[in-house]
Design a protein around this motif. Structure first.
Motif, PDB file in Angstrom:
ATOM      1  N   PHE A 104       0.840  -1.186   0.000  1.00  0.00           N
ATOM      2  CA  PHE A 104       0.000   0.000   0.000  1.00  0.00           C
ATOM      3  C   PHE A 104       0.883   1.247   0.000  1.00  0.00           C
ATOM      4  N   LEU A 105       0.394   2.303  -0.630  1.00  0.00           N
ATOM      5  CA  LEU A 105       1.097   3.582  -0.668  1.00  0.00           C
ATOM      6  C   LEU A 105       0.344   4.617   0.157  1.00  0.00           C
ATOM      7  N   ILE A 106       1.104   5.520   0.761  1.00  0.00           N
ATOM      8  CA  ILE A 106       0.518   6.649   1.470  1.00  0.00           C
ATOM      9  C   ILE A 106       1.270   7.902   1.044  1.00  0.00           C
ATOM     10  N   ASP A 107       0.551   8.967   0.771  1.00  0.00           N
ATOM     11  CA  ASP A 107       1.194  10.215   0.347  1.00  0.00           C
ATOM     12  C   ASP A 107       1.996  10.810   1.494  1.00  0.00           C
ATOM     13  N   GLU A 108       3.165  11.373   1.169  1.00  0.00           N
ATOM     14  CA  GLU A 108       4.066  11.897   2.196  1.00  0.00           C
ATOM     15  C   GLU A 108       3.430  12.963   3.087  1.00  0.00           C
ATOM     16  N   PRO A 109       2.687  13.938   2.540  1.00  0.00           N
ATOM     17  CA  PRO A 109       2.092  14.935   3.440  1.00  0.00           C
ATOM     18  C   PRO A 109       1.129  14.309   4.447  1.00  0.00           C
ATOM     19  N   MET A 110       0.377  13.305   4.012  1.00  0.00           N
ATOM     20  CA  MET A 110      -0.546  12.615   4.909  1.00  0.00           C
ATOM     21  C   MET A 110       0.226  11.878   6.000  1.00  0.00           C
ATOM     22  N   ALA A 111       1.293  11.174   5.605  1.00  0.00           N
ATOM     23  CA  ALA A 111       2.117  10.463   6.587  1.00  0.00           C
ATOM     24  C   ALA A 111       2.743  11.438   7.572  1.00  0.00           C
ATOM     25  N   ALA A 112       3.191  12.590   7.067  1.00  0.00           N
ATOM     26  CA  ALA A 112       3.803  13.600   7.939  1.00  0.00           C
ATOM     27  C   ALA A 112       2.795  14.125   8.957  1.00  0.00           C
ATOM     28  N   ALA A 113       1.581  14.395   8.498  1.00  0.00           N
ATOM     29  CA  ALA A 113       0.543  14.902   9.409  1.00  0.00           C
ATOM     30  C   ALA A 113       0.235  13.882  10.501  1.00  0.00           C
ATOM     31  N   ILE A 114       0.110  12.617  10.109  1.00  0.00           N
ATOM     32  CA  ILE A 114      -0.160  11.557  11.084  1.00  0.00           C
ATOM     33  C   ILE A 114       1.007  11.440  12.061  1.00  0.00           C
ATOM     34  N   GLY A 115       2.244  11.491  11.538  1.00  0.00           N
ATOM     35  CA  GLY A 115       3.427  11.388  12.385  1.00  0.00           C
ATOM     36  C   GLY A 115       3.598  12.554  13.337  1.00  0.00           C
ATOM     37  N   LEU A 116       3.069  13.718  12.965  1.00  0.00           N
ATOM     38  CA  LEU A 116       3.135  14.892  13.843  1.00  0.00           C
ATOM     39  C   LEU A 116       2.021  14.891  14.882  1.00  0.00           C
ATOM     40  N   GLY A 117       1.156  13.870  14.834  1.00  0.00           N
ATOM     41  CA  GLY A 117       0.093  13.754  15.817  1.00  0.00           C
ATOM     42  C   GLY A 117      -1.154  14.557  15.491  1.00  0.00           C
ATOM     43  N   LEU A 118      -1.333  14.941  14.229  1.00  0.00           N
ATOM     44  CA  LEU A 118      -2.491  15.738  13.822  1.00  0.00           C
ATOM     45  C   LEU A 118      -3.646  14.821  13.428  1.00  0.00           C
ATOM     46  N   ASP A 119      -4.856  15.271  13.681  1.00  0.00           N
ATOM     47  CA  ASP A 119      -6.040  14.460  13.393  1.00  0.00           C
ATOM     48  C   ASP A 119      -6.499  14.723  11.959  1.00  0.00           C
ATOM     49  N   VAL A 120      -6.163  13.817  11.057  1.00  0.00           N
ATOM     50  CA  VAL A 120      -6.472  14.006   9.641  1.00  0.00           C
ATOM     51  C   VAL A 120      -7.901  13.596   9.302  1.00  0.00           C
ATOM     52  N   SER A 121      -8.632  13.069  10.287  1.00  0.00           N
ATOM     53  CA  SER A 121      -9.993  12.608  10.026  1.00  0.00           C
ATOM     54  C   SER A 121     -11.022  13.725  10.161  1.00  0.00           C
ATOM     55  N   MET A 122     -10.649  14.821  10.804  1.00  0.00           N
ATOM     56  CA  MET A 122     -11.598  15.886  11.091  1.00  0.00           C
ATOM     57  C   MET A 122     -11.825  16.791   9.874  1.00  0.00           C
ATOM     58  N   PRO A 123     -13.019  17.426   9.805  1.00  0.00           N
ATOM     59  CA  PRO A 123     -13.273  18.379   8.720  1.00  0.00           C
ATOM     60  C   PRO A 123     -12.665  19.743   9.024  1.00  0.00           C
ATOM     61  N   LYS A 124     -11.368  19.748   9.232  1.00  0.00           N
ATOM     62  CA  LYS A 124     -10.616  20.970   9.523  1.00  0.00           C
ATOM     63  C   LYS A 124      -9.350  20.994   8.687  1.00  0.00           C
ATOM     64  N   GLY A 125      -8.991  22.165   8.214  1.00  0.00           N
ATOM     65  CA  GLY A 125      -7.826  22.297   7.354  1.00  0.00           C
ATOM     66  C   GLY A 125      -6.511  22.197   8.106  1.00  0.00           C
ATOM     67  N   ILE A 126      -5.605  21.366   7.584  1.00  0.00           N
ATOM     68  CA  ILE A 126      -4.248  21.229   8.111  1.00  0.00           C
ATOM     69  C   ILE A 126      -3.289  21.501   6.959  1.00  0.00           C
ATOM     70  N   LEU A 127      -2.370  22.437   7.132  1.00  0.00           N
ATOM     71  CA  LEU A 127      -1.374  22.710   6.086  1.00  0.00           C
ATOM     72  C   LEU A 127      -0.030  22.119   6.494  1.00  0.00           C
ATOM     73  N   ILE A 128       0.436  21.184   5.699  1.00  0.00           N
ATOM     74  CA  ILE A 128       1.718  20.518   5.932  1.00  0.00           C
ATOM     75  C   ILE A 128       2.729  21.005   4.888  1.00  0.00           C
ATOM     76  N   VAL A 129       3.912  21.385   5.349  1.00  0.00           N
ATOM     77  CA  VAL A 129       5.035  21.687   4.461  1.00  0.00           C
ATOM     78  C   VAL A 129       6.151  20.713   4.819  1.00  0.00           C
ATOM     79  N   ASP A 130       6.334  19.719   3.973  1.00  0.00           N
ATOM     80  CA  ASP A 130       7.315  18.654   4.215  1.00  0.00           C
ATOM     81  C   ASP A 130       8.477  18.836   3.241  1.00  0.00           C
ATOM     82  N   ILE A 131       9.612  19.285   3.757  1.00  0.00           N
ATOM     83  CA  ILE A 131      10.788  19.532   2.917  1.00  0.00           C
ATOM     84  C   ILE A 131      11.734  18.345   3.056  1.00  0.00           C
ATOM     85  N   GLY A 132      11.708  17.475   2.067  1.00  0.00           N
ATOM     86  CA  GLY A 132      12.539  16.279   2.096  1.00  0.00           C
ATOM     87  C   GLY A 132      13.826  16.460   1.323  1.00  0.00           C
ATOM     88  N   GLY A 133      14.324  15.346   0.764  1.00  0.00           N
ATOM     89  CA  GLY A 133      15.553  15.415  -0.017  1.00  0.00           C
ATOM     90  C   GLY A 133      15.295  15.803  -1.460  1.00  0.00           C
TER      91      GLY A 133
END
Length: 340
Positions: A131-160
């Motif tokens: 299975f694949l998961i998009d990096e911004p989604m994984a980052a949000a989950i890893g940061l402890g943010l609730d991605v299930s709620m109807p609320k906007g979360i802005l993730i800026v993931d600066i990788g390699g």
């Protein structure tokens, strides 16, 4: 999963690959492979291959199979994944290689063909369910943010290889951009700056060392790091030389790349629906990825966006951590996982 099945989560990054097994990071390795061009055989992988960069003869090629967050060399990436999976301590003790359920995080902007290439690479190392998961989604989950709620979360993931900028709500990415300017771009910027301004040629390894030790996006830091001395060679004569590099040099070198990332953030904000934009204004912008650790970045993004910017406790490990959580709570996070 049974005694003949195991679950692993993989952060297949342009710079580093991390693997989680049984809630622990068991592999943390550079995504680098060394190949003998005459025999076409892999001769080194990971940390050993990194040490060979810029130091090999013509028969040995040191390559990074992932470029800009996608697989550029299918065979090398397959060898990389297989070798790193075999390094998992508990799997080394198994007499029979178990079938694997694998969750891999990928940049949100890769094409369906590129996604299929990642899945096929994992299937070739005995991945029965991939299975694949998009990096911004994984980052949000890893940061402890609730991605299930109807609320906007802005993730800026600066990788390699890429900077992933995404607005998340209700288990989905509402809008975003996968920007191919990130940590590797900073490294190249430093190499070009040192060549042009100091007349000295340095390699990727040295540029990476400079970025980590004195990297900054601002010339005016409250607590600037001490300058670093590095070795290179004069472009005009070819003779070995040692030079001093400061955080001011790095800030000048990477300024255009940072400005480019800032423009992408502003563009995503402009595309965000009004209600979600209000949530983001209230809760701030969340940073993840190794590139977010560069000095002065929080303050600079906050100034350009006029918003609160939050750097998590472990931005470097947020993605692989989030991938591991999605694997552990598989049924709950199934809406964000893709296997086609």
């Amino acid at each position: 999963m049974g005694i003949f099945k195991e679950e692993i989560a993989i952060d297949l990054g342009t710079a580093n690959t991390l693997i989680i097994h049984r809630d622990q990071i068991v592999v943390d390795s550079p995504s680098v492979v060394a190949i003998n061009s005459k025999t076409n055989k892999i001769v080194a992988i990971g940390a050993q291959a990194v040490q060979w960069e810029g130091r090999t003869h013509s028969d040995i090629k040191v390559i990074r199979p992932l470029q800009n967050g996608v697989i550029a060399d299918f065979l090398a990436s397959e060898h990389l994944i297989r070798n790193l999976v075999r390094q998992i301590p508990t799997l080394q003790k198994r007499i029979f290689q178990p079938s694997l359920r694998i969750v891999i995080c990928v940049p949100s902007g890769i094409t369906p063909v590129e996604r299929r290439a990642v899945i096929e690479s994992a299937e070739r190392v005995n991945g029965k369910e991939v299975f694949l998961i998009d990096e911004p989604m994984a980052a949000a989950i890893g940061l402890g943010l609730d991605v299930s709620m109807p609320k906007g979360i802005l993730i800026v993931d600066i990788g390699g290889g890429t900077s992933e900028i995404a607005v998340i709500s209700l288990f989905g990415i509402v809008c975003g951009k996968s920007h191919k300017v990130a940590g590797n771009s900073f490294t190249n910027d430093i190499i070009h700056y040192i060549a042009e301004v100091k007349g000295t040629k340095i390699g990727d390894y040295t540029a990476e060392k400079i970025k980590i030790n004195v990297g900054s996006v601002s010339e005016n830091l409250k607590n600037p790091p001490s300058p670093i001395h590095v070795n290179g060679k004069k472009i005009t004569t070819g003779e070995p030389v040692q030079i001093e590099v400061s955080h001011i040099d790095v800030a000048k070198a990477i300024n255009n790349s940072i400005t480019s990332i800032e423009k992408s953030i502003l563009r995503v904000l402009s595309e965000t629906p009004p209600e979600l934009a209000g949530d983001i204004f209230e809760n701030g912008i969340h940073l993840a990825g190794g590139g977010s650790l560069i000095r002065g970045l929080v303050e600079r993004i906050s100034k350009i966006t006029k918003m609160k910017v939050i750097l998590g406790d472990d931005p470097l490990g947020a993605i692989v951590k989030g991938t591991g959580i999605a694997l552990k709570k598989f049924n709950y996070f199934k809406p964000v996982l893709e296997n086609q």
